[in-house]
Design an enzyme around this catalytic site. Structure first.
Site, PDB file in Angstrom:
ATOM      1  N   GLY A   1       0.770  -1.237   0.000  1.00 53.59           N
ATOM      2  CA  GLY A   1       0.000   0.000   0.000  1.00 53.59           C
ATOM      3  C   GLY A   1       0.802   1.289   0.000  1.00 53.59           C
TER       4      GLY A   1
ATOM      5  N   ASN B   1       1.410   3.109  -2.597  1.00 58.52           N
ATOM      6  CA  ASN B   1       0.677   4.056  -3.455  1.00 58.52           C
ATOM      7  C   ASN B   1      -0.586   4.568  -2.757  1.00 58.52           C
ATOM      8  OD1 ASN B   1       1.879   4.547  -6.234  1.00 58.52           O
ATOM      9  ND2 ASN B   1       2.155   2.331  -5.992  1.00 58.52           N
TER      10      ASN B   1
ATOM     11  N   MET C   1      -4.437  -6.973  -6.880  1.00 59.98           N
ATOM     12  CA  MET C   1      -3.899  -8.098  -7.659  1.00 59.98           C
ATOM     13  C   MET C   1      -4.971  -9.054  -8.180  1.00 59.98           C
ATOM     14  SD  MET C   1      -0.850  -7.188  -7.727  1.00 59.98           S
ATOM     15  CE  MET C   1       0.036  -8.591  -8.411  1.00 59.98           C
ATOM     16  N   ARG C   2      -6.180  -8.561  -8.411  1.00 59.22           N
ATOM     17  CA  ARG C   2      -7.228  -9.391  -9.003  1.00 59.22           C
ATOM     18  C   ARG C   2      -7.637  -8.803 -10.346  1.00 59.22           C
ATOM     19  NH1 ARG C   2      -7.319 -14.068  -7.121  1.00 59.22           N
ATOM     20  NH2 ARG C   2      -9.403 -14.383  -7.943  1.00 59.22           N
TER      21      ARG C   2
ATOM     22  N   ASN D   1      -5.783   3.057 -12.774  1.00 50.75           N
ATOM     23  CA  ASN D   1      -4.804   2.071 -12.291  1.00 50.75           C
ATOM     24  C   ASN D   1      -3.405   2.682 -12.374  1.00 50.75           C
ATOM     25  OD1 ASN D   1      -3.747  -0.589 -11.627  1.00 50.75           O
ATOM     26  ND2 ASN D   1      -3.145  -0.768 -13.771  1.00 50.75           N
TER      27      ASN D   1
ATOM     28  N   ARG E   1     -15.775 -14.773 -10.258  1.00 49.00           N
ATOM     29  CA  ARG E   1     -15.332 -13.374 -10.332  1.00 49.00           C
ATOM     30  C   ARG E   1     -16.492 -12.395 -10.330  1.00 49.00           C
ATOM     31  NH1 ARG E   1      -9.951 -12.824 -11.389  1.00 49.00           N
ATOM     32  NH2 ARG E   1      -8.966 -14.626 -12.335  1.00 49.00           N
TER      33      ARG E   1
ATOM     34  N   HIS F   1       0.441   1.509 -12.995  1.00 43.45           N
ATOM     35  CA  HIS F   1       1.172   0.348 -13.506  1.00 43.45           C
ATOM     36  C   HIS F   1       2.658   0.696 -13.603  1.00 43.45           C
ATOM     37  CE1 HIS F   1       1.836  -3.373 -15.671  1.00 43.45           C
ATOM     38  NE2 HIS F   1       2.575  -2.689 -16.524  1.00 43.45           N
TER      39      HIS F   1
HETATM   40  C1  GRF Z   1       3.109  -0.814  -7.602  1.00 41.16           C
HETATM   41  O1  GRF Z   1       4.341  -1.007  -8.227  1.00 41.16           O
HETATM   42  C2  GRF Z   1       2.033  -0.560  -8.608  1.00 41.16           C
HETATM   43  O2  GRF Z   1       2.481   0.146  -9.725  1.00 41.16           O
HETATM   44  C3  GRF Z   1       1.622  -1.937  -9.007  1.00 41.16           C
HETATM   45  O3  GRF Z   1       1.678  -2.693  -7.822  1.00 41.16           O
HETATM   46  C4  GRF Z   1       2.621  -2.095  -6.935  1.00 41.16           C
HETATM   47  C5  GRF Z   1       1.879  -1.817  -5.667  1.00 41.16           C
HETATM   48  O4  GRF Z   1       2.742  -1.319  -4.662  1.00 41.16           O
HETATM   49  N1  GRF Z   1       0.314  -1.923  -9.633  1.00 41.16           N
HETATM   50  P1  GRF Z   1       2.119  -0.681  -3.363  1.00 41.16           P
HETATM   51  O5  GRF Z   1       1.201  -1.737  -2.733  1.00 41.16           O
HETATM   52  O6  GRF Z   1       1.337   0.534  -3.753  1.00 41.16           O
HETATM   53  O7  GRF Z   1       3.276  -0.355  -2.467  1.00 41.16           O
END
Ligand code: GRF
Length: 216
Positions: free
Chosen positions: A14, A16, A92-93, A109, A67, A111
């Site tokens: 987490g 981000n 991650m889903r 999102n 799903r 990425h």
């Molecule tokens: C990040 O690298 C994001 O770009 C990717 O998954 C990772 C998540 O990291 N989608 P965090 O949980 O936000 O630390």
């Protein structure tokens, strides 16, 4: 003006999410985190949300038949919390087309690559394997196809000769934490508007800096 209500979907550490929470701690930031949902009960992201005093919810994907049923539970929780914008922050889903279309142009999102290069997982390994000289991260509106959709903001980092995946990931992550809140702000202020396959950012000034790596 009312702040945009964010629903943040997470599965892991987490960082981000933390960047969004930190941005939202500024009363002048035009968004607030209304709800954090994790499909992983012990995700550290939940601890971060609780420390910030933000409502959290665990929706375990394993408890649903398929799903569609899992996504329906997410959808109901987000709507009940009156979320305006869904932010996928290390979630991650894979989401169903029905869910994604239900939030069309209201779901983004982050990425860890310069899309459309290196979709999917292990993007830093992919970049090193490909031998690219620049790498980075992308915030984009979500479409049903994985890691596809109109690009809002990208950030670039150089790849150094002695990089391994961890070093590269750390360099990219710092930029992720800058561009995710930036994208949210642009959307909240009505400055980022989907046009065809892209996003028009009103008033945006593109840097004219040229980067060459290795430096000439
Ligand atoms: C990040 O690298 C994001 O770009 C990717 O998954 C990772 C998540 O990291 N989608 P965090 O949980 O936000 O630390």
């Amino acid at each position: 003006m009312a702040r945009l209500r964010l629903g943040v979907l997470v599965s892991g550490r987490g960082s981000n999410l933390q960047a969004l929470l930190d941005a939202c701690a500024d009363p002048d930031f035009p968004a607030e985190v209304a709800l954090v949902i994790s499909n992983v009960p012990d995700a550290y992201a939940l601890t971060r949300a609780e420390s910030a005093g933000v409502p959290t919810l665990v929706v375990r994907h394993k408890e649903f038949a398929d799903r569609a049923a899992f996504d329906a539970a997410l959808d109901a929780a987000l709507r009940q919390a009156r979320v305006d914008l869904v932010c996928l922050a290390g979630f991650m889903r894979l989401l169903t087309e029905g869910f994604v279309e239900g939030w069309r142009d209201r779901i983004i999102n982050i990425h860890p690559s310069l899309l459309p290069a290196f979709r999917g997982l292990h993007t830093h390994e992919q970049a090193l394997e490909a031998g690219v000289r620049f790498h980075g991260c992308t915030v984009h509106f979500v479409r049903p196809e994985l890691d596809d959709g109109p690009i809002i903001v990208q950030g670039v980092v150089p790849v150094r000769a002695d990089d391994d995946a961890d070093a590269l990931a750390a360099r990219v992550l710092e930029v992720e934490h800058r561009i995710f809140p930036l994208a949210v702000r642009l959307i909240a202020e009505g400055q980022a508007v989907v046009e065809g396959n892209g996003v028009r950012v009103r008033g945006a000034i593109a840097s004219d800096a040229v980067l060459i790596n290795p430096a000439p």
